[in-house]
Design an enzyme around this catalytic site. Structure first.
Site, mmCIF file in Angstrom:
data_model
loop_
_atom_site.group_PDB
_atom_site.id
_atom_site.type_symbol
_atom_site.label_atom_id
_atom_site.label_comp_id
_atom_site.label_asym_id
_atom_site.label_seq_id
_atom_site.Cartn_x
_atom_site.Cartn_y
_atom_site.Cartn_z
ATOM 1 N N ARG A 1 0.840 -1.202 0.000
ATOM 2 C CA ARG A 1 0.000 0.000 0.000
ATOM 3 C C ARG A 1 0.870 1.244 0.000
ATOM 4 N NH1 ARG A 1 -4.896 0.320 3.776
ATOM 5 N NH2 ARG A 1 -3.431 0.246 5.523
ATOM 6 N N ARG B 1 -2.045 -0.828 14.267
ATOM 7 C CA ARG B 1 -0.849 -1.365 14.918
ATOM 8 C C ARG B 1 -1.202 -1.888 16.300
ATOM 9 N NH1 ARG B 1 0.734 -1.339 10.677
ATOM 10 N NH2 ARG B 1 2.359 -0.166 9.631
ATOM 11 N N LYS C 1 3.558 -10.663 10.181
ATOM 12 C CA LYS C 1 2.922 -10.566 8.859
ATOM 13 C C LYS C 1 3.298 -11.750 7.967
ATOM 14 C CE LYS C 1 2.279 -7.130 5.224
ATOM 15 N NZ LYS C 1 1.898 -5.733 5.072
HETATM 16 P P1 ATP Z 1 -0.550 -1.231 6.821
HETATM 17 O O1 ATP Z 1 -1.072 -1.592 8.144
HETATM 18 O O2 ATP Z 1 -0.697 0.197 6.503
HETATM 19 O O3 ATP Z 1 -1.036 -2.109 5.734
HETATM 20 P P2 ATP Z 1 2.139 -2.253 6.488
HETATM 21 O O4 ATP Z 1 3.373 -1.783 7.161
HETATM 22 O O5 ATP Z 1 1.794 -3.686 6.602
HETATM 23 O O6 ATP Z 1 0.996 -1.349 7.001
HETATM 24 P P3 ATP Z 1 1.843 -2.402 3.662
HETATM 25 O O7 ATP Z 1 1.897 -1.334 2.639
HETATM 26 O O8 ATP Z 1 0.542 -3.094 3.909
HETATM 27 O O9 ATP Z 1 2.337 -1.807 5.021
HETATM 28 O O10 ATP Z 1 2.938 -3.472 3.291
HETATM 29 C C1 ATP Z 1 4.216 -3.088 2.897
HETATM 30 C C2 ATP Z 1 5.167 -3.360 4.036
HETATM 31 O O11 ATP Z 1 5.227 -4.764 4.252
HETATM 32 C C3 ATP Z 1 6.604 -2.963 3.737
HETATM 33 O O12 ATP Z 1 6.851 -1.648 4.147
HETATM 34 C C4 ATP Z 1 7.438 -3.965 4.543
HETATM 35 O O13 ATP Z 1 7.609 -3.548 5.872
HETATM 36 C C5 ATP Z 1 6.534 -5.173 4.609
HETATM 37 N N1 ATP Z 1 6.919 -6.226 3.648
HETATM 38 C C6 ATP Z 1 7.460 -6.110 2.426
HETATM 39 N N2 ATP Z 1 7.665 -7.308 1.869
HETATM 40 C C7 ATP Z 1 7.228 -8.212 2.761
HETATM 41 C C8 ATP Z 1 7.162 -9.604 2.772
HETATM 42 N N3 ATP Z 1 7.561 -10.360 1.747
HETATM 43 N N4 ATP Z 1 6.664 -10.183 3.883
HETATM 44 C C9 ATP Z 1 6.224 -9.471 4.942
HETATM 45 N N5 ATP Z 1 6.253 -8.140 4.983
HETATM 46 C C10 ATP Z 1 6.745 -7.519 3.919
HETATM 47 C C1 BTN Z 2 0.472 -4.967 1.586
HETATM 48 O O1 BTN Z 2 0.624 -5.610 2.634
HETATM 49 O O2 BTN Z 2 0.585 -3.750 1.533
HETATM 50 C C2 BTN Z 2 0.060 -5.643 0.339
HETATM 51 C C3 BTN Z 2 1.171 -6.347 -0.350
HETATM 52 C C4 BTN Z 2 0.673 -6.933 -1.646
HETATM 53 C C5 BTN Z 2 1.735 -7.638 -2.408
HETATM 54 C C6 BTN Z 2 1.159 -8.349 -3.601
HETATM 55 S S1 BTN Z 2 2.312 -9.468 -4.358
HETATM 56 C C7 BTN Z 2 1.231 -9.674 -5.707
HETATM 57 C C8 BTN Z 2 0.663 -8.311 -6.023
HETATM 58 N N1 BTN Z 2 1.551 -7.574 -6.886
HETATM 59 C C9 BTN Z 2 2.057 -6.503 -6.274
HETATM 60 O O3 BTN Z 2 2.868 -5.704 -6.785
HETATM 61 N N2 BTN Z 2 1.566 -6.389 -5.044
HETATM 62 C C10 BTN Z 2 0.657 -7.470 -4.736
#
Ligand code: ATP
Ligand code: BTN
Length: 322
Positions: free
Chosen positions: A117, A318, A182
């Site tokens: 996101r 969070r 996560k």
């Molecule tokens: P939100 O609660 O806003 O969704 P979030 O920190 O989970 O917060 P997202 O945009 O949902 O943010 O997910 C992107 C974030 O997830 C990245 O900033 C990184 O910290 C984490 N991330 C990236 N790749 C992975 C992965 N393969 N597995 C777990 N976490 C990951």
């Molecule tokens: C999140 O936690 O913010 C969402 C992560 C979503 C990742 C998936 S991987 C398949 C698809 N292609 C992308 O570029 N993002 C989503």
């Protein structure tokens, strides 16, 4: 587009987990040992754990269960695209929504530019996780997009449960959690609106057996499906089929009935239910006890001011470590 065919051929050979000498690999691909060594470095940059032992050759740290297009197409009736390397599976569908049938799926082994996101990166090493997106033309229009990420998350849990995998929970609005870490993220993006309906892309990245050494890009605690399975691994192809099938069912049900039939299920699966959490909304922080979701998919908090509900794509939830 760059030609990755040599790296892909190498990975297919190495995927059984056996040792292969640089010389034998070179002969089978018609290139020099030095070229093999260069391609192996490129494969390592894709996040693959591969090493070389003098006198024995190259070996993957563990065998790789690659996605199989024939297997997938025999079991899935949605139009399906499978690529070894892609920019982002969400972007691929987003660029083509004008010509795609609702339900079209895109899968990849590696994303060069996977995203989460608000422009955040999604770390997407080759062959060890699942990167899966589906295009859905939602008659309800953009108003329904928020609910879609919740429903897609529930459907992934349905898929895991149908494979006998339990213990995975949901974090509002778009994550799957295991042991407070996560495991997967869901990203719903809109590519446009035609009349009343909205063109939506639902994408999910799920960690299956990602290596600990890969984690520096990820700035929060994370887990893998192999943690849920006490170190065992899941058949990636079976899992992909199951998730696509559960997405088909859940998104159809959501189109016809809306959120109502999903609320109770979400509340059972909410990782933070009855726990102290905070919502981050821009610079604001709102603390309270997580009380699950309402019929719109908004998160309900019990705060010092009373019961409040929040909805919108700019909100992050969070754990509140008091
Ligand atoms: P939100 O609660 O806003 O969704 P979030 O920190 O989970 O917060 P997202 O945009 O949902 O943010 O997910 C992107 C974030 O997830 C990245 O900033 C990184 O910290 C984490 N991330 C990236 N790749 C992975 C992965 N393969 N597995 C777990 N976490 C990951
Ligand atoms: C999140 O936690 O913010 C969402 C992560 C979503 C990742 C998936 S991987 C398949 C698809 N292609 C992308 O570029 N993002 C989503």
């Amino acid at each position: 587009m760059k030609d990755h065919s040599v790296k892909i051929a190498l990975l297919k050979t190495l995927s059984d987990g056996a040792f292969y000498s640089g010389e034998a690999l070179g002969i089978s691909l018609g290139i020099s040992r030095a070229a093999i060594s260069k391609h192996i470095k490129g494969i390592q940059e894709w996040g693959v754990d591969i090493f070389r032992i003098q006198g024995k050759g190259y070996q993957l740290a563990k065998p790789m269960n690659l996605l199989n297009e024939v297997y997938l197409k025999q079991r899935i009736h949605n139009p399906l695209y499978l690529y070894p390397v892609i920019d982002s599976t969400n972007q691929f569908l987003m660029d083509r929504t004008d010509s795609l049938e609702s339900g079209t799926v895109c899968l990849a082994e590696y994303q060069e530019n996977g995203r989460g996101r608000r422009g955040r990166q999604w770390y997407s090493p080759f062959g060890s996780n699942l990167y899966l997106s589906m295009y859905w033309n939602l008659e309800a229009g953009i108003a329904g997009a928020m609910g879609l990420s919740l429903v897609a998350g529930i459907a992934v849990i349905d898929a895991l449960e149908s494979l006998g995998i339990s213990g995975v929970k949901l974090k509002w609005p778009n994550d799957l959690y295991f042991n407070d870490k996560k495991l997967a993220g869901i990203l719903v993006e809109m590519s446009g609106q035609a009349g009343g309906s909205a063109s939506l892309i639902v994408g999910m990245g799920m960690n299956l057996s990602m290596q600990v050494g890969n984690s520096e890009i990820i700035d929060q605690p994370w887990s893998c499906l192999s943690d849920v399975l006490d170190g065992e691994s899941v058949d990636r192809n079976k899992l992909a089929v199951e998730i696509i099938s559960c997405w088909n069912n859940a998104l159809e049900e959501y189109e016809f009935k809306g959120m109502s039939s999903f609320v109770a299920r979400w509340n059972q699966l909410d990782n933070f239910i009855d726990r102290s959490v905070k919502l981050l909304i821009g610079k604001r922080e709102i603390c309270g006890i997580d009380k699950g979701i309402d019929s719109r998919g908004a998160i309900i908090l019990e705060t010092e001011q009373g019961i409040e509900s929040y909805i919108g794509g700019e909100i992050s939830l969070r754990k509140n470590d008091l």
